[in-house]
Design a protein around this motif. Structure first.
Motif, PDB file in Angstrom:
ATOM      1  N   THR A 147      40.480  41.537  46.085  1.00  0.00           N
ATOM      2  CA  THR A 147      39.925  42.816  45.679  1.00  0.00           C
ATOM      3  C   THR A 147      41.048  43.735  45.223  1.00  0.00           C
ATOM      4  N   GLY A 148      40.909  44.293  44.037  1.00  0.00           N
ATOM      5  CA  GLY A 148      41.930  45.182  43.507  1.00  0.00           C
ATOM      6  C   GLY A 148      42.827  44.538  42.483  1.00  0.00           C
ATOM      7  N   SER A 149      42.747  43.222  42.319  1.00  0.00           N
ATOM      8  CA  SER A 149      43.546  42.518  41.326  1.00  0.00           C
ATOM      9  C   SER A 149      42.957  42.750  39.938  1.00  0.00           C
ATOM     10  N   ALA A 150      43.779  43.267  39.009  1.00  0.00           N
ATOM     11  CA  ALA A 150      43.297  43.502  37.643  1.00  0.00           C
ATOM     12  C   ALA A 150      42.920  42.193  36.969  1.00  0.00           C
ATOM     13  N   SER A 151      43.723  41.152  37.181  1.00  0.00           N
ATOM     14  CA  SER A 151      43.432  39.859  36.561  1.00  0.00           C
ATOM     15  C   SER A 151      42.119  39.286  37.068  1.00  0.00           C
ATOM     16  N   PHE A 152      41.920  39.352  38.383  1.00  0.00           N
ATOM     17  CA  PHE A 152      40.677  38.802  38.927  1.00  0.00           C
ATOM     18  C   PHE A 152      39.486  39.659  38.535  1.00  0.00           C
ATOM     19  N   ARG A 153      39.669  40.965  38.429  1.00  0.00           N
ATOM     20  CA  ARG A 153      38.567  41.832  37.996  1.00  0.00           C
ATOM     21  C   ARG A 153      38.088  41.435  36.599  1.00  0.00           C
ATOM     22  N   LEU A 154      39.033  41.105  35.737  1.00  0.00           N
ATOM     23  CA  LEU A 154      38.689  40.663  34.384  1.00  0.00           C
ATOM     24  C   LEU A 154      37.840  39.398  34.443  1.00  0.00           C
ATOM     25  N   VAL A 155      38.294  38.426  35.241  1.00  0.00           N
ATOM     26  CA  VAL A 155      37.563  37.167  35.400  1.00  0.00           C
ATOM     27  C   VAL A 155      36.185  37.421  35.995  1.00  0.00           C
ATOM     28  N   ARG A 156      36.130  38.239  37.044  1.00  0.00           N
ATOM     29  CA  ARG A 156      34.871  38.493  37.742  1.00  0.00           C
ATOM     30  C   ARG A 156      33.840  39.139  36.831  1.00  0.00           C
ATOM     31  N   GLU A 157      34.266  40.148  36.074  1.00  0.00           N
ATOM     32  CA  GLU A 157      33.297  40.859  35.233  1.00  0.00           C
ATOM     33  C   GLU A 157      32.803  39.995  34.081  1.00  0.00           C
ATOM     34  N   LEU A 158      33.664  39.151  33.537  1.00  0.00           N
ATOM     35  CA  LEU A 158      33.211  38.215  32.513  1.00  0.00           C
ATOM     36  C   LEU A 158      32.189  37.238  33.092  1.00  0.00           C
ATOM     37  N   ALA A 159      32.501  36.696  34.269  1.00  0.00           N
ATOM     38  CA  ALA A 159      31.618  35.710  34.895  1.00  0.00           C
ATOM     39  C   ALA A 159      30.294  36.341  35.319  1.00  0.00           C
ATOM     40  N   GLU A 160      30.333  37.627  35.692  1.00  0.00           N
ATOM     41  CA  GLU A 160      29.118  38.323  36.111  1.00  0.00           C
ATOM     42  C   GLU A 160      28.187  38.611  34.933  1.00  0.00           C
ATOM     43  N   ARG A 161      28.779  38.976  33.804  1.00  0.00           N
ATOM     44  CA  ARG A 161      27.987  39.588  32.735  1.00  0.00           C
ATOM     45  C   ARG A 161      27.649  38.667  31.567  1.00  0.00           C
ATOM     46  N   LEU A 162      28.343  37.542  31.468  1.00  0.00           N
ATOM     47  CA  LEU A 162      28.125  36.677  30.307  1.00  0.00           C
ATOM     48  C   LEU A 162      27.706  35.276  30.735  1.00  0.00           C
ATOM     49  N   PRO A 163      26.436  34.936  30.604  1.00  0.00           N
ATOM     50  CA  PRO A 163      26.018  33.555  30.906  1.00  0.00           C
ATOM     51  C   PRO A 163      26.593  32.556  29.910  1.00  0.00           C
ATOM     52  N   VAL A 164      26.904  33.056  28.688  1.00  0.00           N
ATOM     53  CA  VAL A 164      27.563  32.227  27.676  1.00  0.00           C
ATOM     54  C   VAL A 164      28.752  33.004  27.138  1.00  0.00           C
TER      55      VAL A 164
END
Length: 311
Positions: A147-164
């Motif tokens: 939690t708080g990692s900019a790199s992981f936040r990028l990965v998390r938000e992509l994985a959350e919001r884009l099924p493709v």
């Protein structure tokens, strides 16, 4: 041991400070905005700015070792110069104080393969700190999952919001993600291991994954279904950074340098530190679950001051 932590309000620092206290060390945190820092019990807080010589040198008084966890990427496009100045000022103050030991968390990647300004800046700071008269211990890591990692936040938000996801070729680049709990275990461990003084170590988690695999497996943890990742060779890093900026809430001045670094393989090439400081490495999915839960390695909820890892 009496330890100074710079970057104490940032992602790694906010995990490290309580871990150092739990290990029995006396901790002093150097911060730019003391009123905004919720320091763990027993932590001494001192005000100072590494970009302003004369404001922070007293923080080195009586200190045995210091952690350098400062990075200015959130500050804007001049972050390379800011990091250069901050590292130089820190090194000069540490030398003047006669400091024995400094620990720095740098980035993985071979010098001749560092294609992004972000990764080159991390390595430049490593070299600048290495010119000090103290013993420098450097740990090099890739994406830190927490939690708080900019790199992981990028990965998390992509994985959350884009099924493709339609992505550039960088999704096939190898990466060696590591859980924040494991990074902290190594950072604390080297302090009490004299043989690590003056050494540089690669650190990574239990698996090397491509960025596509990281996105898929993170999506599986979040949504129960892996997103579909479709590489599109014609997408440039610049266009990729622009499109990701439309999908995620990561500030563009942070996302852009991170995206440009994804063409560089970042894999730990030796496990010598693991042999010296045995750490039970956290499985990738477990690290993701903990990051999503918003907890520190000690199980406590955590908060990061926005931009707190800047000098």
């Amino acid at each position: 041991m009496h330890v100074l932590v710079t970057g104490a309000t940032g992602f790694v620092g906010s995990h490290l400070v309580p871990a150092l206290r739990a290990a029995g060390h006396d901790v002093r945190a150097l911060v730019r905005e003391p009123a905004a820092y919720d320091a763990p019990e027993g932590v001494e807080v001192m005000h100072g700015d590494l970009l302003e010589p004369g404001s922070f040198e007293a923080a080195f008084d009586g200190v045995d070792a210091a952690y350098y966890l400062v990075h200015s990427m959130r500050a804007g496009p001049d972050y390379v110069e800011r990091d250069r100045r901050a590292a130089t000022n820190f090194r000069n103050a540490a030398d003047a104080a006669g400091l024995d030991r400094v620990v720095y968390l740098s980035g993985l990647g071979e010098d001749d393969e560092l294609r992004s300004a972000h990764l080159r800046s991390r390595r430049e700071v490593e070299h600048l700190l290495g010119e000090g008269s103290y013993d420098l211990t450097t740990l090099r890591a890739a994406i830190v999952i927490g939690t708080g990692s900019a790199s992981f936040r990028l990965v998390r938000e992509l994985a959350e919001r884009l099924p493709v996801m339609f992505t550039p070729r960088w999704v096939g680049t190898d990466c060696h993600p590591i859980a924040i709990a494991d990074v902290v275990a190594y950072l604390v461990g080297v302090l009490d291991e004299p043989t690590t003084a003056g050494e540089t170590y690669d650190i990574g988690g239990p698996e090397v994954l491509t960025y596509a695999e990281i996105l898929r497996r993170t999506g599986k943890v979040i949504r129960g279904v892996e997103p579909r990742v479709v590489p599109i060779p014609i997408l440039s890093p610049r266009l990729s950074a622009w499109s990701i900026g439309l999908v995620t809430d990561v500030p563009s001045n942070v996302a852009r340098p991170l995206i440009h670094g994804l063409n560089t393989p970042v894999v730990a090439t030796d496990d010598s530190l693991q042999r010296t400081i045995p750490v039970s490495l956290t499985p990738f999915e477990t690290a993701v679950e903990r990051a999503l839960d918003g907890t520190r390695p000690d199980g406590r909820r955590r908060a990061v001051v926005a931009g707190g890892d800047r000098p």
